[in-house]
Design an enzyme around this catalytic site. Structure first.
Site, PDB file in Angstrom:
ATOM      1  N   ILE A  14       0.832  -1.217   0.000  1.00 41.20           N
ATOM      2  CA  ILE A  14       0.000   0.000   0.000  1.00 41.20           C
ATOM      3  C   ILE A  14       0.860   1.258   0.000  1.00 41.20           C
ATOM      4  O   ILE A  14       0.490   2.274  -0.598  1.00 41.20           O
ATOM      5  CB  ILE A  14      -1.013  -0.004   1.175  1.00 41.20           C
ATOM      6  CG1 ILE A  14      -2.130   0.990   0.891  1.00 41.20           C
ATOM      7  CG2 ILE A  14      -0.355   0.286   2.518  1.00 41.20           C
ATOM      8  CD1 ILE A  14      -2.930   0.706  -0.335  1.00 41.20           C
ATOM      9  N   LYS A  90      -5.532   1.880   7.597  1.00 38.92           N
ATOM     10  CA  LYS A  90      -6.602   1.089   8.178  1.00 38.92           C
ATOM     11  C   LYS A  90      -6.184  -0.375   8.266  1.00 38.92           C
ATOM     12  O   LYS A  90      -5.370  -0.797   7.451  1.00 38.92           O
ATOM     13  CB  LYS A  90      -7.900   1.203   7.375  1.00 38.92           C
ATOM     14  CG  LYS A  90      -7.785   0.967   5.884  1.00 38.92           C
ATOM     15  CD  LYS A  90      -7.603  -0.365   5.247  1.00 38.92           C
ATOM     16  CE  LYS A  90      -8.142  -1.631   5.744  1.00 38.92           C
ATOM     17  NZ  LYS A  90      -7.926  -2.739   4.744  1.00 38.92           N
ATOM     18  N   ASP A 168     -10.106  -7.606   6.644  1.00 37.14           N
ATOM     19  CA  ASP A 168      -9.178  -6.573   6.131  1.00 37.14           C
ATOM     20  C   ASP A 168      -9.846  -5.806   4.981  1.00 37.14           C
ATOM     21  O   ASP A 168      -9.911  -4.577   5.024  1.00 37.14           O
ATOM     22  CB  ASP A 168      -7.839  -7.192   5.714  1.00 37.14           C
ATOM     23  CG  ASP A 168      -6.901  -6.142   5.150  1.00 37.14           C
ATOM     24  OD1 ASP A 168      -6.198  -5.490   5.931  1.00 37.14           O
ATOM     25  OD2 ASP A 168      -6.905  -5.946   3.921  1.00 37.14           O
TER      26      ASP A 168
HETATM   27  P1  NAP Z   1       2.510  -5.504   3.082  1.00 38.99           P
HETATM   28  O1  NAP Z   1       2.676  -5.444   1.601  1.00 38.99           O
HETATM   29  O2  NAP Z   1       2.711  -6.807   3.768  1.00 38.99           O
HETATM   30  O3  NAP Z   1       3.482  -4.406   3.679  1.00 38.99           O
HETATM   31  C1  NAP Z   1       3.565  -4.107   5.030  1.00 38.99           C
HETATM   32  C2  NAP Z   1       4.960  -3.557   5.330  1.00 38.99           C
HETATM   33  O4  NAP Z   1       5.014  -3.240   6.716  1.00 38.99           O
HETATM   34  C3  NAP Z   1       6.084  -4.558   5.099  1.00 38.99           C
HETATM   35  O5  NAP Z   1       6.575  -4.500   3.775  1.00 38.99           O
HETATM   36  C4  NAP Z   1       7.133  -4.090   6.090  1.00 38.99           C
HETATM   37  O6  NAP Z   1       7.826  -3.000   5.532  1.00 38.99           O
HETATM   38  C5  NAP Z   1       6.338  -3.492   7.235  1.00 38.99           C
HETATM   39  N1  NAP Z   1       6.262  -4.336   8.418  1.00 38.99           N
HETATM   40  C6  NAP Z   1       6.608  -3.949   9.669  1.00 38.99           C
HETATM   41  N2  NAP Z   1       6.405  -4.937  10.534  1.00 38.99           N
HETATM   42  C7  NAP Z   1       5.916  -5.961   9.842  1.00 38.99           C
HETATM   43  C8  NAP Z   1       5.501  -7.278  10.210  1.00 38.99           C
HETATM   44  N3  NAP Z   1       5.549  -7.703  11.479  1.00 38.99           N
HETATM   45  N4  NAP Z   1       5.019  -8.095   9.236  1.00 38.99           N
HETATM   46  C9  NAP Z   1       4.958  -7.676   7.958  1.00 38.99           C
HETATM   47  N5  NAP Z   1       5.337  -6.435   7.558  1.00 38.99           N
HETATM   48  C10 NAP Z   1       5.831  -5.596   8.504  1.00 38.99           C
HETATM   49  O7  NAP Z   1       1.068  -5.006   3.512  1.00 38.99           O
HETATM   50  P2  NAP Z   1       0.135  -3.926   2.791  1.00 38.99           P
HETATM   51  O8  NAP Z   1      -0.757  -4.606   1.828  1.00 38.99           O
HETATM   52  O9  NAP Z   1       0.943  -2.796   2.335  1.00 38.99           O
HETATM   53  O10 NAP Z   1      -0.790  -3.528   4.030  1.00 38.99           O
HETATM   54  C11 NAP Z   1      -0.326  -2.683   5.069  1.00 38.99           C
HETATM   55  C12 NAP Z   1      -1.538  -1.983   5.682  1.00 38.99           C
HETATM   56  O11 NAP Z   1      -2.208  -1.264   4.645  1.00 38.99           O
HETATM   57  C13 NAP Z   1      -2.552  -2.966   6.259  1.00 38.99           C
HETATM   58  O12 NAP Z   1      -3.093  -2.457   7.433  1.00 38.99           O
HETATM   59  C14 NAP Z   1      -3.618  -3.049   5.161  1.00 38.99           C
HETATM   60  O13 NAP Z   1      -4.918  -3.312   5.684  1.00 38.99           O
HETATM   61  C15 NAP Z   1      -3.569  -1.633   4.594  1.00 38.99           C
HETATM   62  N6  NAP Z   1      -4.049  -1.557   3.211  1.00 38.99           N
HETATM   63  C16 NAP Z   1      -3.614  -2.452   2.255  1.00 38.99           C
HETATM   64  C17 NAP Z   1      -4.153  -2.378   0.973  1.00 38.99           C
HETATM   65  C18 NAP Z   1      -3.718  -3.338  -0.124  1.00 38.99           C
HETATM   66  O14 NAP Z   1      -4.282  -3.258  -1.244  1.00 38.99           O
HETATM   67  N7  NAP Z   1      -2.771  -4.229   0.080  1.00 38.99           N
HETATM   68  C19 NAP Z   1      -5.109  -1.411   0.672  1.00 38.99           C
HETATM   69  C20 NAP Z   1      -5.467  -0.481   1.650  1.00 38.99           C
HETATM   70  C21 NAP Z   1      -4.939  -0.571   2.927  1.00 38.99           C
HETATM   71  P3  NAP Z   1       9.399  -2.998   5.295  1.00 38.99           P
HETATM   72  O15 NAP Z   1       9.664  -4.177   4.432  1.00 38.99           O
HETATM   73  O16 NAP Z   1       9.598  -1.721   4.595  1.00 38.99           O
HETATM   74  O17 NAP Z   1      10.022  -3.069   6.629  1.00 38.99           O
END
Ligand code: NAP
Length: 307
Positions: A14, A90, A168
């Protein structure tokens, strides 16, 4: 007007898909750094830990916390204590009480806190709220079905406790419904389908009742392949409103009245800039409360393993 230096904490899907372009497109912000244990972003100062950034960069006044919800509280508490304005992706946290604690901390520290609900910034949400504000609601149907493999490739945290599973995306629907309906509602039944061996549900069927006696039915499912469904239909005594494509399209009595491309995150950053300028707090926990209720009242069914 000087731009506020902002850091993104957690550079995952995100952050790259939405936060980076929205910050770049908003003259009120300057992306000054990231906190990433892995890669960071080309050309942007990166810190391996939030502690390191907070110590080294007092000039960074705001933080966008884009990590999974289970680790958001600790980061937010540190950032607030260090006098920084905080934007929470969120869901704003893994529990209701921890987000309430952040609200108290931000008030005491006099910094801005924004618990974002990106779907509320979809183009048709505000027009829908205005259309519904003087209507008598009879029935609401929410269908939120998507393909988890497509939207959360390889993400382990979504299946872990606090990751919310199908809530989610489902919480996005609840963030819209809680915004547009003219009256509050509360949960009366919930069935949660847990894949064998997983700690979070892959599907949920919820029923709510509204203060005015109307019913809200919601079906969330993460197993949908092919076209994705993000629809909310509100039947009232004076017509039916349909929000499609997650709030990008509005139809009234079968006629399309609005269709607009995604600009959710531009809206989020415009609002964050406002909150920073007045050091205000915007933290509506109602979508998270409904999800917590769904877990509290949920009848659990074990379904086939998710691989
Ligand atoms: P993601 O791709 O897994 O990325 C999360 C990032 O957070 C990881 O790359 C990592 O960054 C960091 N991180 C820190 N502690 C972590 C842990 N214990 N486990 C995993 N990652 C950790 O997730 P995302 O899809 O971006 O989602 C993140 C948030 O955005 C969630 O709350 C989700 O509900 C929200 N969101 C996601 C979307 C979507 O389409 N995916 C849409 C709207 C909102 P580093 O590698 O840089 O350390």
């Amino acid at each position: 007007m000087t731009a506020t230096n902002i850091a993104i904490v957690g550079v995952g899907k995100i952050a790259r898909d939405q936060h980076v372009p929205a910050i770049s497109g908003n003259a009120r912000f300057h992306l000054a750094a990231t906190v990433s244990s892995h890669s960071g972003l080309d050309g942007i100062d990166n810190f391996e830990t939030l502690d390191a950034l907070l110590a080294a960069r007092p000039d960074i006044e705001a933080m966008a916390l884009c990590m999974p919800p289970q680790v958001r509280y600790e980061a937010a508490a540190k950032a607030i204590a260090a006098d920084r304005h905080v934007l929470l992706e969120k869901p704003p946290g893994a529990t209701i009480a921890e987000v309430e604690a952040l609200v108290r901390m931000a008030k005491a520290q006099n910094v801005a806190l924004f618990a974002t609900w990106h779907s509320r910034f979809a183009a048709a949400v505000e027009p829908a709220r205005l259309w519904l504000q003087d209507k008598k609601v009879r029935h609401v149907s929410v269908i939120w079905k998507e393909d988890v493999r497509r939207w959360h490739p390889g993400q382990a945290w979504i299946w872990q406790p606090g990751g919310l599973g199908v809530f989610d995306p489902g919480i996005n629907a609840l963030s819209i419904v809680t915004r547009i309906l003219p009256e509050p509602f509360h949960l009366v039944s919930s069935t949660l389908e847990f894949p064998d061996g997983r700690d979070a549900p892959i599907a949920a069927t919820l029923r709510f009742t509204g203060d005015g006696g109307f019913e809200v039915e919601a079906n969330f499912d993460w197993r949908q392949t092919g076209p994705q469904s993000w629809d909310i239909e509100v039947e009232t005594e004076s017509g039916t409103l349909l929000l499609r494509s997650g709030g990008a399209e509005m139809h009234v009595d079968g006629r399309e009245t609005l269709r607009e491309d995604d600009a959710e995150y531009d809206g989020i950053y415009a609002r964050f800039a406002e909150l920073i300028s007045t050091r205000d707090i915007d933290a509506d926990l109602s979508p998270l409360i409904h999800v917590a209720d769904a877990f509290m009242l949920g009848r659990r069914v074990v379904v086939e393993p998710f691989a």
